[in-house]
Motif scaffolding. Structure first.
Motif, PDB file in Angstrom:
ATOM      1  N   HIS A  11      13.691  -7.484  -7.418  1.00 50.47           N
ATOM      2  CA  HIS A  11      13.243  -6.338  -8.145  1.00 50.47           C
ATOM      3  C   HIS A  11      13.646  -5.263  -7.491  1.00 50.47           C
ATOM      4  N   VAL A  12      14.438  -4.192  -8.195  1.00 47.82           N
ATOM      5  CA  VAL A  12      14.842  -2.921  -7.747  1.00 47.82           C
ATOM      6  C   VAL A  12      14.289  -1.680  -8.236  1.00 47.82           C
ATOM      7  N   LYS A  13      14.094  -0.827  -7.333  1.00 48.71           N
ATOM      8  CA  LYS A  13      13.654   0.249  -7.600  1.00 48.71           C
ATOM      9  C   LYS A  13      14.691   1.396  -7.120  1.00 48.71           C
ATOM     10  N   THR A  14      15.431   2.147  -7.924  1.00 47.91           N
ATOM     11  CA  THR A  14      16.516   2.897  -7.440  1.00 47.91           C
ATOM     12  C   THR A  14      16.275   4.492  -8.210  1.00 47.91           C
ATOM     13  N   PRO A  15      16.881   5.310  -7.173  1.00 42.92           N
ATOM     14  CA  PRO A  15      16.729   6.940  -7.778  1.00 42.92           C
ATOM     15  C   PRO A  15      18.103   7.159  -8.622  1.00 42.92           C
ATOM     16  N   ALA A  16      19.115   6.127  -8.290  1.00 44.21           N
ATOM     17  CA  ALA A  16      20.470   6.466  -8.894  1.00 44.21           C
ATOM     18  C   ALA A  16      20.375   5.796 -10.256  1.00 44.21           C
ATOM     19  N   ALA A  33       0.901  -1.157   0.048  1.00 47.97           N
ATOM     20  CA  ALA A  33      -0.050  -0.031   0.194  1.00 47.97           C
ATOM     21  C   ALA A  33       0.692   1.236  -0.102  1.00 47.97           C
ATOM     22  N   VAL A  34       1.328   1.516  -1.260  1.00 42.47           N
ATOM     23  CA  VAL A  34       2.619   2.409  -1.177  1.00 42.47           C
ATOM     24  C   VAL A  34       1.769   3.739  -1.348  1.00 42.47           C
ATOM     25  N   SER A  35       2.330   5.007  -1.459  1.00 40.99           N
ATOM     26  CA  SER A  35       2.007   6.329  -1.942  1.00 40.99           C
ATOM     27  C   SER A  35       1.711   6.300  -3.518  1.00 40.99           C
ATOM     28  N   PRO A  36       0.448   6.865  -3.736  1.00 37.26           N
ATOM     29  CA  PRO A  36       0.394   7.142  -5.133  1.00 37.26           C
ATOM     30  C   PRO A  36       0.713   8.429  -5.858  1.00 37.26           C
ATOM     31  N   HIS A  37       1.486   9.214  -4.745  1.00 39.29           N
ATOM     32  CA  HIS A  37       1.815  10.452  -5.379  1.00 39.29           C
ATOM     33  C   HIS A  37       3.534  10.597  -5.478  1.00 39.29           C
ATOM     34  N   LEU A  38       4.231   9.863  -4.764  1.00 43.99           N
ATOM     35  CA  LEU A  38       5.590   9.999  -4.714  1.00 43.99           C
ATOM     36  C   LEU A  38       6.229   9.514  -6.217  1.00 43.99           C
ATOM     37  N   ALA A  39       5.561   8.524  -7.042  1.00 43.10           N
ATOM     38  CA  ALA A  39       6.237   8.350  -8.318  1.00 43.10           C
ATOM     39  C   ALA A  39       6.126   9.575  -9.050  1.00 43.10           C
ATOM     40  N   LEU A  40       5.335  10.382  -8.710  1.00 42.25           N
ATOM     41  CA  LEU A  40       4.963  11.722  -9.840  1.00 42.25           C
ATOM     42  C   LEU A  40       6.201  12.501  -9.348  1.00 42.25           C
ATOM     43  N   PHE A  41       6.879  12.432  -8.332  1.00 41.09           N
ATOM     44  CA  PHE A  41       8.032  13.288  -7.972  1.00 41.09           C
ATOM     45  C   PHE A  41       9.354  12.649  -8.449  1.00 41.09           C
ATOM     46  N   ASP A  42       8.967  11.379  -8.897  1.00 42.14           N
ATOM     47  CA  ASP A  42      10.253  10.357  -9.162  1.00 42.14           C
ATOM     48  C   ASP A  42      11.130  10.090  -7.589  1.00 42.14           C
ATOM     49  N   LEU A  43      10.404  10.017  -6.478  1.00 40.86           N
ATOM     50  CA  LEU A  43      10.922   9.940  -5.264  1.00 40.86           C
ATOM     51  C   LEU A  43      10.640   8.528  -4.834  1.00 40.86           C
ATOM     52  N   PRO A  44      11.455   7.784  -4.202  1.00 39.07           N
ATOM     53  CA  PRO A  44      11.166   6.454  -3.740  1.00 39.07           C
ATOM     54  C   PRO A  44      10.188   6.161  -2.692  1.00 39.07           C
ATOM     55  N   VAL A  49      15.278   0.872   5.994  1.00 34.95           N
ATOM     56  CA  VAL A  49      14.465   1.872   5.798  1.00 34.95           C
ATOM     57  C   VAL A  49      14.795   2.599   4.647  1.00 34.95           C
ATOM     58  N   VAL A  50      13.739   3.191   3.775  1.00 37.85           N
ATOM     59  CA  VAL A  50      13.946   4.074   2.904  1.00 37.85           C
ATOM     60  C   VAL A  50      14.567   5.572   3.320  1.00 37.85           C
ATOM     61  N   ALA A  51      15.630   5.740   3.519  1.00 35.46           N
ATOM     62  CA  ALA A  51      16.342   6.899   3.936  1.00 35.46           C
ATOM     63  C   ALA A  51      17.570   6.961   3.241  1.00 35.46           C
ATOM     64  N   ASN A 103      13.291  -1.071  -2.457  1.00 34.52           N
ATOM     65  CA  ASN A 103      13.280   0.177  -2.575  1.00 34.52           C
ATOM     66  C   ASN A 103      14.534   0.812  -2.071  1.00 34.52           C
ATOM     67  N   ASP A 104      15.231   1.316  -3.025  1.00 39.19           N
ATOM     68  CA  ASP A 104      16.545   1.963  -2.832  1.00 39.19           C
ATOM     69  C   ASP A 104      16.661   3.289  -2.477  1.00 39.19           C
ATOM     70  N   CYS A 105      17.416   4.183  -1.620  1.00 38.45           N
ATOM     71  CA  CYS A 105      17.345   5.667  -1.657  1.00 38.45           C
ATOM     72  C   CYS A 105      18.980   5.942  -1.638  1.00 38.45           C
ATOM     73  N   GLY A 106      19.499   5.582  -2.661  1.00 41.26           N
ATOM     74  CA  GLY A 106      20.883   5.869  -2.832  1.00 41.26           C
ATOM     75  C   GLY A 106      21.920   5.178  -1.866  1.00 41.26           C
ATOM     76  N   ALA A 107      21.717   3.795  -1.796  1.00 43.91           N
ATOM     77  CA  ALA A 107      22.653   2.855  -0.730  1.00 43.91           C
ATOM     78  C   ALA A 107      23.790   2.603  -1.483  1.00 43.91           C
ATOM     79  N   ARG A 108      24.843   2.421  -0.726  1.00 50.76           N
ATOM     80  CA  ARG A 108      26.073   2.083  -1.400  1.00 50.76           C
ATOM     81  C   ARG A 108      26.192   0.375  -1.500  1.00 50.76           C
ATOM     82  N   PRO A 109      27.030  -0.047  -2.444  1.00 50.62           N
ATOM     83  CA  PRO A 109      26.925  -1.596  -2.526  1.00 50.62           C
ATOM     84  C   PRO A 109      27.190  -2.322  -1.266  1.00 50.62           C
ATOM     85  N   ASP A 110      27.965  -1.967  -0.528  1.00 51.79           N
ATOM     86  CA  ASP A 110      28.375  -2.672   0.800  1.00 51.79           C
ATOM     87  C   ASP A 110      26.972  -2.857   1.846  1.00 51.79           C
TER      88      ASP A 110
END
Lengths: 312, 106
Positions: B47-52, A41-52, B25-27, B80-87
């Motif tokens: 399955h990976v989602k990453t902003p990098a 149940a993830v946020s439907p909005h964050l993807a619009l901002f390309d945020l995780p 945590v996604v931080a 759900n990645d948030c810019g984590a390093r490989p280690d």
């Protein structure tokens, strides 16, 4: 949903993740999560901002036991987007509080909700739906209290309880706070941005803690209990509050609180900084409050009438 | 947001009985790893989602190394990645597999 929880390694509430806090707070093996991460149940909005996104949208809700008592629990993850209230995040908490409101009267049902607040307030990317979520949570919280449910806020995380989170804490039956915890509505950076550093210097950390921190909130009565920064300390404080009786949520309670707030404003309204208030309260250690160890501080707080009349 | 999908056969089924687990945590500099025991046999999906963007090769190397070392057969792993390093990624994956062997609470 069954859920394996990792216990915290350090035992510090401040350092722990939301899941680690639940793991140490509740009786071992009793936590049952509602709408857990596998439900996505993830946020439907964050993807619009390309945020995780986070699989639980930064809040864990469920039921468990506290020293054998059935309780509902919600824990915000302060490190995911500052623990902010997004649409889904808020809806999960609304659902939990409505469940408490509707089911507390059954024999085996939870009669208490523990809110592990760790939030900067509304998630700005979700703007209006985040604001609406906070409004709905406040209504659900008030309805649960009116139905006789005890709602206890536990505040000691990195993000504190700001914005809507600060308002929610003030709406609870009781608040437990640690020295690291902070509650307020506008955060220090917000005040500085709007009013200037002369009004409030957000980089002055001692000032920030003297104003919004756990010791100040406890001495003023904004928090009814003070805990050391240990998960077991929060657990003991929550138990003591539940055992000590929860105030009725009625007009008489609110009228008394209003009178106490008016009296506080009259007595301390002209003070420029927290130590001035401690002097007017004639605290023996007025100049050293920030340096006192948890146990010494707790003794002082428990002896102060002002700290125990429960006006937020 | 870049998405990656990596699928391999592991040497054996992942140990333990826990149906799912979540670590991390996604931080900033961190990530969350959701493991679910939902696949047949020794297949492992990640399955990976990453902003990098542009680090696909590094992800592939880290995940292939993980599958070889920990034999997470039968697991679908979502990150759900948030810019984590490989280690950090390696550490969280190892924590996740270990958590799947712990007793699930009711």
């Amino acid at each position: 949903m069954k859920n394996a929880l990792v216990p915290s390694r350090t035992g510090s509430w401040y350092e722990a993740t939301a899941r680690e806090r639940i793991s140490g707070l509740l009786d071992a093996g009793t936590f049952h999560e509602f709408l857990g991460p596998t439900a996505r149940a993830v946020s439907p909005h964050l993807a619009l901002f390309d945020l995780p996104e986070a699989f639980d949208d930064g809040i864990i809700v469920g039921r468990g036991k506290l020293q054998g008592r059935a309780v509902l629990v919600a824990a915000q993850e302060g490190r995911f987007m500052g623990g902010t209230f997004g649409e889904v995040h808020g809806a999960k908490l609304v659902g939990l509080l409505r469940y408490a409101r509707d089911h507390h009267a059954e024999a085996t049902s939870p009669r208490a909700v523990l809110l592990l607040l760790d939030t900067g307030g509304v998630r700005l990317q979700e703007a209006n739906v985040g604001e609406l979520a906070v409004s709905e949570i406040i209504r659900a919280l008030v309805e649960a209290r009116a139905a006789g449910v005890a709602v206890i806020a536990l505040v000691g995380g990195r993000a504190g309880a700001f914005g809507g989170g600060g308002i929610l804490a003030a709406c609870c039956s009781r608040v437990v706070i640690s020295e690291q915890g902070r509650t307020s509505v506008s955060g220090p950076e917000v005040i500085e941005t709007n009013m200037g550093a002369e009004e409030f210097d957000s980089l002055d950390r001692p000032l920030v803690w003297r104003t919004t921190g756990g010791k100040t909130r406890r001495l003023l009565g904004g928090a009814g209990a003070y805990a050391a920064d240990r998960i077991e300390s929060f657990r003991a404080a929550a138990l003591a509050l539940l055992d000590g009786g929860i105030p009725a949520f009625d007009l008489a309670t609110l009228a008394r609180e209003q009178a106490r707030l008016a009296e506080r404003l009259e007595k301390f309204g002209a003070c420029q900084d927290a130590p001035e208030i401690w002097q007017r309260m004639r605290l023996a250690d007025a100049a050293r409050i920030a340096d006192l160890a948890d146990e010494d501080f707790n003794q002082i707080a428990q002896a102060q009438p002002e700290a125990n009349h429960d006006a937020r | 947001m870049e998405t990656l999908f990596i699928q391999r056969d592991a040497a054996q089924r992942a140990p333990g009985k826990s149906p799912h687990a979540l670590v991390g945590v996604v931080a900033s500099g961190n990530l969350e790893v959701l493991l679910e025991r939902v696949l047949d046999g020794v297949r492992c999906e990640v399955h990976v989602k990453t902003p990098a963007a542009g680090f696909g090769e590094v992800w592939r190397a880290v995940i292939e190394d993980f599958i070889e070392r920990h034999a997470p057969g039968g697991l679908r792993i979502s990150i759900n990645d948030c810019g984590a390093r490989p280690d950090t990624v390696s550490l969280r994956l190892a924590q996740g597999v270990r958590l799947m062997t712990m007793e699930a609470s009711e």
